[in-house]
Scaffold this motif. Structure first.
Motif, PDB file in Angstrom:
ATOM      1  N   GLU A 188       0.828  -1.211   0.000  1.00  0.00           N
ATOM      2  CA  GLU A 188       0.000   0.000   0.000  1.00  0.00           C
ATOM      3  C   GLU A 188       0.862   1.261   0.000  1.00  0.00           C
ATOM      4  O   GLU A 188       0.336   2.349   0.071  1.00  0.00           O
ATOM      5  CB  GLU A 188      -0.906  -0.007   1.233  1.00  0.00           C
ATOM      6  N   CYS A 213       4.079   3.669  -1.637  1.00  0.00           N
ATOM      7  CA  CYS A 213       4.872   4.011  -2.813  1.00  0.00           C
ATOM      8  C   CYS A 213       6.349   3.737  -2.537  1.00  0.00           C
ATOM      9  O   CYS A 213       6.891   4.149  -1.511  1.00  0.00           O
ATOM     10  CB  CYS A 213       4.672   5.481  -3.167  1.00  0.00           C
ATOM     11  N   GLY A 260       4.333   7.401  -0.036  1.00  0.00           N
ATOM     12  CA  GLY A 260       2.920   7.796  -0.028  1.00  0.00           C
ATOM     13  C   GLY A 260       1.994   6.597  -0.122  1.00  0.00           C
ATOM     14  O   GLY A 260       2.416   5.466  -0.391  1.00  0.00           O
ATOM     15  N   HIS A 261       0.714   6.838   0.071  1.00  0.00           N
ATOM     16  CA  HIS A 261      -0.311   5.794   0.038  1.00  0.00           C
ATOM     17  C   HIS A 261      -0.746   5.544  -1.403  1.00  0.00           C
ATOM     18  O   HIS A 261      -0.953   6.484  -2.169  1.00  0.00           O
ATOM     19  CB  HIS A 261      -1.507   6.220   0.889  1.00  0.00           C
ATOM     20  N   LEU A 262      -0.878   4.269  -1.782  1.00  0.00           N
ATOM     21  CA  LEU A 262      -1.320   3.909  -3.129  1.00  0.00           C
ATOM     22  C   LEU A 262      -2.828   3.738  -3.162  1.00  0.00           C
ATOM     23  O   LEU A 262      -3.414   3.110  -2.278  1.00  0.00           O
ATOM     24  CB  LEU A 262      -0.646   2.613  -3.587  1.00  0.00           C
ATOM     25  N   VAL A 263      -3.439   4.304  -4.202  1.00  0.00           N
ATOM     26  CA  VAL A 263      -4.887   4.262  -4.383  1.00  0.00           C
ATOM     27  C   VAL A 263      -5.176   3.630  -5.740  1.00  0.00           C
ATOM     28  O   VAL A 263      -4.528   3.964  -6.734  1.00  0.00           O
ATOM     29  CB  VAL A 263      -5.472   5.693  -4.342  1.00  0.00           C
ATOM     30  N   CYS A 319       0.166   6.670  -6.494  1.00  0.00           N
ATOM     31  CA  CYS A 319       0.581   7.304  -5.237  1.00  0.00           C
ATOM     32  C   CYS A 319      -0.165   8.618  -5.056  1.00  0.00           C
ATOM     33  O   CYS A 319      -0.224   9.437  -5.971  1.00  0.00           O
ATOM     34  CB  CYS A 319       2.088   7.552  -5.252  1.00  0.00           C
ATOM     35  N   ASN A 320      -0.702   8.825  -3.867  1.00  0.00           N
ATOM     36  CA  ASN A 320      -1.453  10.045  -3.594  1.00  0.00           C
ATOM     37  C   ASN A 320      -0.544  11.248  -3.330  1.00  0.00           C
ATOM     38  O   ASN A 320      -1.028  12.363  -3.219  1.00  0.00           O
ATOM     39  CB  ASN A 320      -2.434   9.839  -2.434  1.00  0.00           C
ATOM     40  N   GLN A 321       0.783  11.032  -3.248  1.00  0.00           N
ATOM     41  CA  GLN A 321       1.707  12.147  -3.019  1.00  0.00           C
ATOM     42  C   GLN A 321       2.474  12.533  -4.281  1.00  0.00           C
ATOM     43  O   GLN A 321       2.497  13.693  -4.667  1.00  0.00           O
ATOM     44  CB  GLN A 321       2.712  11.805  -1.913  1.00  0.00           C
ATOM     45  N   LYS A 332      -6.882   3.241  -9.159  1.00  0.00           N
ATOM     46  CA  LYS A 332      -7.552   4.153 -10.078  1.00  0.00           C
ATOM     47  C   LYS A 332      -7.477   3.590 -11.483  1.00  0.00           C
ATOM     48  O   LYS A 332      -6.705   2.672 -11.744  1.00  0.00           O
ATOM     49  CB  LYS A 332      -6.862   5.520 -10.098  1.00  0.00           C
ATOM     50  N   ASN A 380       2.228  10.797  -7.411  1.00  0.00           N
ATOM     51  CA  ASN A 380       1.507  10.380  -8.612  1.00  0.00           C
ATOM     52  C   ASN A 380       2.209   9.260  -9.397  1.00  0.00           C
ATOM     53  O   ASN A 380       1.864   9.010 -10.546  1.00  0.00           O
ATOM     54  CB  ASN A 380       1.216  11.578  -9.525  1.00  0.00           C
ATOM     55  N   LYS A 431       2.833   5.700 -10.830  1.00  0.00           N
ATOM     56  CA  LYS A 431       1.838   4.683 -11.168  1.00  0.00           C
ATOM     57  C   LYS A 431       2.480   3.303 -11.169  1.00  0.00           C
ATOM     58  O   LYS A 431       3.585   3.134 -11.677  1.00  0.00           O
ATOM     59  CB  LYS A 431       1.225   4.988 -12.532  1.00  0.00           C
TER      60      LYS A 431
END
Length: 79
Positions: free
Chosen positions: A6, A8, A13-16, A42-44, A18, A46, A48
């Motif tokens: 979860e 990066c 950072g936290h992975l979401v 990554c929400n920080q 999408k 970006n 992928k």
């Protein structure tokens, strides 16, 4: 998409999950723009992350060379 860390690898950072648009190049040449690609983003920073099975599907798609859904005109510049 298979379960992955979860976090990066680059920034922590936290992975979401999408759906993203992936720009596919080969030897410096644009070969395709693939929309609606599942990824962990990554929400920080970006960054992928793509599942191996997703990348295999992209490779198979580009090898088949089906009729594209849309043709894009993209300007290119030198700096």
């Amino acid at each position: 998409m298979k379960k992955r860390s979860e976090t990066c690898y680059l920034c922590g950072g936290h992975l979401v999950k999408k759906e993203v648009t992936k720009i596919q190049t080969w030897r410096g040449r644009l070969v395709g723009v693939i929309k609606n690609v599942p990824a962990a983003v990554c929400n920080q920073c970006n960054e992928k992350y793509y599942d191996g099975a997703v990348l295999e599907r992209i490779d198979a798609l580009l090898k088949r060379k089906p009729k594209p859904r849309q043709l894009l005109r993209i300007p290119a510049y030198d700096l």
